[in-house]
Motif scaffolding. Structure first.
Motif, PDB file in Angstrom:
ATOM      1  N   GLU A 178      44.069  28.365  32.023  1.00  0.00           N
ATOM      2  CA  GLU A 178      43.805  29.175  33.215  1.00  0.00           C
ATOM      3  C   GLU A 178      42.576  30.054  33.045  1.00  0.00           C
ATOM      4  O   GLU A 178      41.943  30.448  34.033  1.00  0.00           O
ATOM      5  N   ASP A 179      42.218  30.391  31.798  1.00  0.00           N
ATOM      6  CA  ASP A 179      41.023  31.183  31.534  1.00  0.00           C
ATOM      7  C   ASP A 179      39.776  30.320  31.479  1.00  0.00           C
ATOM      8  O   ASP A 179      38.659  30.822  31.617  1.00  0.00           O
ATOM      9  N   MET A 180      39.948  29.032  31.261  1.00  0.00           N
ATOM     10  CA  MET A 180      38.825  28.107  31.130  1.00  0.00           C
ATOM     11  C   MET A 180      38.475  27.416  32.434  1.00  0.00           C
ATOM     12  O   MET A 180      37.337  26.995  32.636  1.00  0.00           O
ATOM     13  N   LEU A 181      39.455  27.277  33.338  1.00  0.00           N
ATOM     14  CA  LEU A 181      39.234  26.534  34.574  1.00  0.00           C
ATOM     15  C   LEU A 181      38.298  27.301  35.507  1.00  0.00           C
ATOM     16  O   LEU A 181      38.522  28.463  35.815  1.00  0.00           O
ATOM     17  N   VAL A 182      37.252  26.619  35.957  1.00  0.00           N
ATOM     18  CA  VAL A 182      36.291  27.229  36.880  1.00  0.00           C
ATOM     19  C   VAL A 182      36.396  26.605  38.266  1.00  0.00           C
ATOM     20  O   VAL A 182      36.479  27.300  39.267  1.00  0.00           O
ATOM     21  N   GLY A 183      36.404  25.290  38.324  1.00  0.00           N
ATOM     22  CA  GLY A 183      36.528  24.603  39.611  1.00  0.00           C
ATOM     23  C   GLY A 183      37.463  23.425  39.492  1.00  0.00           C
ATOM     24  O   GLY A 183      37.707  22.910  38.399  1.00  0.00           O
ATOM     25  N   ILE A 196      37.560  23.152  45.072  1.00  0.00           N
ATOM     26  CA  ILE A 196      37.403  24.589  44.821  1.00  0.00           C
ATOM     27  C   ILE A 196      36.134  24.761  44.003  1.00  0.00           C
ATOM     28  O   ILE A 196      36.005  24.209  42.911  1.00  0.00           O
ATOM     29  N   LYS A 197      35.189  25.510  44.525  1.00  0.00           N
ATOM     30  CA  LYS A 197      33.844  25.573  43.962  1.00  0.00           C
ATOM     31  C   LYS A 197      33.824  26.141  42.548  1.00  0.00           C
ATOM     32  O   LYS A 197      34.699  26.896  42.142  1.00  0.00           O
ATOM     33  N   ASN A 198      32.762  25.775  41.827  1.00  0.00           N
ATOM     34  CA  ASN A 198      32.557  26.279  40.475  1.00  0.00           C
ATOM     35  C   ASN A 198      31.932  27.668  40.516  1.00  0.00           C
ATOM     36  O   ASN A 198      30.728  27.845  40.313  1.00  0.00           O
ATOM     37  N   VAL A 199      32.747  28.654  40.786  1.00  0.00           N
ATOM     38  CA  VAL A 199      32.286  30.040  40.726  1.00  0.00           C
ATOM     39  C   VAL A 199      33.195  30.796  39.756  1.00  0.00           C
ATOM     40  O   VAL A 199      34.378  30.485  39.628  1.00  0.00           O
ATOM     41  N   PRO A 200      32.647  31.784  39.034  1.00  0.00           N
ATOM     42  CA  PRO A 200      33.419  32.411  37.952  1.00  0.00           C
ATOM     43  C   PRO A 200      34.620  33.224  38.411  1.00  0.00           C
ATOM     44  O   PRO A 200      35.617  33.317  37.701  1.00  0.00           O
ATOM     45  N   ARG A 201      34.557  33.842  39.576  1.00  0.00           N
ATOM     46  CA  ARG A 201      35.702  34.586  40.077  1.00  0.00           C
ATOM     47  C   ARG A 201      35.562  34.778  41.575  1.00  0.00           C
ATOM     48  O   ARG A 201      34.502  34.519  42.145  1.00  0.00           O
ATOM     49  N   ARG A 202      36.645  35.262  42.188  1.00  0.00           N
ATOM     50  CA  ARG A 202      36.650  35.457  43.634  1.00  0.00           C
ATOM     51  C   ARG A 202      37.097  36.879  43.941  1.00  0.00           C
ATOM     52  O   ARG A 202      38.057  37.369  43.339  1.00  0.00           O
ATOM     53  N   PRO A 206      43.196  35.864  47.534  1.00  0.00           N
ATOM     54  CA  PRO A 206      43.767  35.349  46.283  1.00  0.00           C
ATOM     55  C   PRO A 206      42.895  34.260  45.673  1.00  0.00           C
ATOM     56  O   PRO A 206      42.140  33.578  46.380  1.00  0.00           O
ATOM     57  N   ASP A 207      43.006  34.091  44.380  1.00  0.00           N
ATOM     58  CA  ASP A 207      42.306  33.026  43.672  1.00  0.00           C
ATOM     59  C   ASP A 207      43.114  31.747  43.841  1.00  0.00           C
ATOM     60  O   ASP A 207      44.162  31.574  43.214  1.00  0.00           O
ATOM     61  N   ILE A 208      42.656  30.856  44.702  1.00  0.00           N
ATOM     62  CA  ILE A 208      43.456  29.686  45.056  1.00  0.00           C
ATOM     63  C   ILE A 208      43.538  28.655  43.930  1.00  0.00           C
ATOM     64  O   ILE A 208      44.314  27.709  44.018  1.00  0.00           O
ATOM     65  N   ARG A 209      42.742  28.863  42.872  1.00  0.00           N
ATOM     66  CA  ARG A 209      42.925  27.984  41.710  1.00  0.00           C
ATOM     67  C   ARG A 209      44.343  28.088  41.170  1.00  0.00           C
ATOM     68  O   ARG A 209      44.874  27.137  40.594  1.00  0.00           O
ATOM     69  N   HIS A 210      44.958  29.252  41.361  1.00  0.00           N
ATOM     70  CA  HIS A 210      46.294  29.464  40.824  1.00  0.00           C
ATOM     71  C   HIS A 210      47.386  28.796  41.652  1.00  0.00           C
ATOM     72  O   HIS A 210      48.557  28.805  41.250  1.00  0.00           O
ATOM     73  N   LEU A 211      47.016  28.203  42.782  1.00  0.00           N
ATOM     74  CA  LEU A 211      47.948  27.327  43.486  1.00  0.00           C
ATOM     75  C   LEU A 211      48.005  25.952  42.830  1.00  0.00           C
ATOM     76  O   LEU A 211      48.981  25.217  42.974  1.00  0.00           O
TER      77      LEU A 211
END
Length: 323
Positions: A178-183, A196-202, A206-211
């Motif tokens: 979860e700390d390594m995933l960017v996009g 989901i775009k390759n950006v370091p944070r949002r 919410p950070d939809i990567r966590h869905l």
């Protein structure tokens, strides 16, 4: 992935539909393959003794693109076919098992291309079926690493690593997946492909990567992953091992090292029983404490010196080794 309403299609109809959709060699129906894909734990009794208690899937289907994944899921969604996502098959917690009859296993292992290694942005983008060890080998050739090393490393593939929220031996320094995933690129049951775009944070919502992270394929099918990469300095690695008389001493040493602000890549403590299991040739019934310090020379040296200084304040740690 989908609800457990029983499909109205027969096994034969499911197989025919997916064979027409994909090439016949990518719709697997032989009994042994179906048996092996009804369980997910290595050395589980079913695999050892050949006695399988769960329903066998109707087929194992192997897409080669996100578009094929979308077609597979749309058909499954329309006909209420239960879907079990799979890549490397190294899971050990039952995530690849189902009690639903006539399911399909969607095996993404043929989507195995390393799409980009970007040493400027420090990112690697891979398809879901790329093996962790496969990417790591390519990165090591040019002096980089993923920093991710779970016990499943020889088998694990990136779709599964993200879907299971994987963590590895070096997580004290590099973090979990979860700390390594960017996009991430993923396909929903209705066939919609989302990137989901390759950006370091949002900062907006919410950070939809966590869905996607850790949902075990319950909501979507991961087809592509972008992860951070790091410079690799193996020449600076320092290895430390200590035998301790009690586990509480080891816990306190770990606590002091980490709370002092140091981040060894490996910080592992084994109790007496685990020590005998993993290090019976020298543990002699004692706890085993292991550290690895790595990174640029100054950081590795500072971390290593701190470990030695902290350990020296405790009585009777023995068998210290620095390599």
């Amino acid at each position: 992935m989908l609800d457990t309403i029983t499909t109205t299609l027969t096994r034969e109809q499911i197989v025919v539909a997916y064979t027409e959709m994909l090439s016949p060699d990518r719709v697997l129906t032989d009994e042994q393959t179906l048996k092996e894909n009804s369980v997910d734990r290595y050395y589980k009794v079913e695999n050892v003794f050949g006695t399988y208690s769960l329903p066998l899937p109707a087929a194992v289907v192997k897409p080669v693109s996100k578009e094929e994944v979308a077609k597979i899921l749309v058909f499954a969604n329309e006909h209420r076919i239960n879907v079990v996502p799979k890549t490397g098959g190294s899971a050990t917690e039952g995530g690849l098992e189902t009690v639903v009859e006539n399911s399909i296993v969607v095996d993404g292992s043929l989507m195995n291309q390393i799409l980009e290694i970007n040493t400027t942005d420090m990112l690697a983008t891979v398809q879901c079926g790329v093996g962790l060890e496969q990417l790591e080998d390519e990165l090591r050739k040019i002096g980089f690493t993923t920093g991710h090393s779970p016990q499943s490393k020889p088998l694990a593939q990136f779709g599964g690593l993200v879907a299971t929220r994987s963590i590895g031996q070096f997580s004290t320094l590099y973090g979990g997946i979860e700390d390594m995933l960017v996009g991430v690129e993923t396909v929903f049951p209705n066939g919609e492909i989302c990137r989901i775009k390759n950006v370091p944070r949002r900062a907006a919502g919410p950070d939809i990567r966590h869905l996607v992270l850790g949902n075990e394929g319950a909501l979507n099918y991961i087809t592509e992953v972008s992860v951070k990469i790091f410079r690799h300095y193996p020449q600076n690695n320092k290895f430390y091992g200590y035998l301790l008389d009690d586990i509480n001493t080891g816990i306190e040493i770990l606590r002091q090292v980490v709370t002092a602000g140091y981040r060894p890549s490996v910080a592992r403590l084994y109790d007496q029983e685990d020590g005998l299991y993993h290090f019976k040739h020298f543990s002699d019934g004692r706890c085993v404490l292991i550290f690895v310090a790595e990174g640029p020379k100054g950081i590795a040296d500072a971390t290593g010196n701190a470990i030695e200084e902290i350990v020296a304040t405790f009585p009777r740690p023995t068998a210290s080794t620095v390599l």
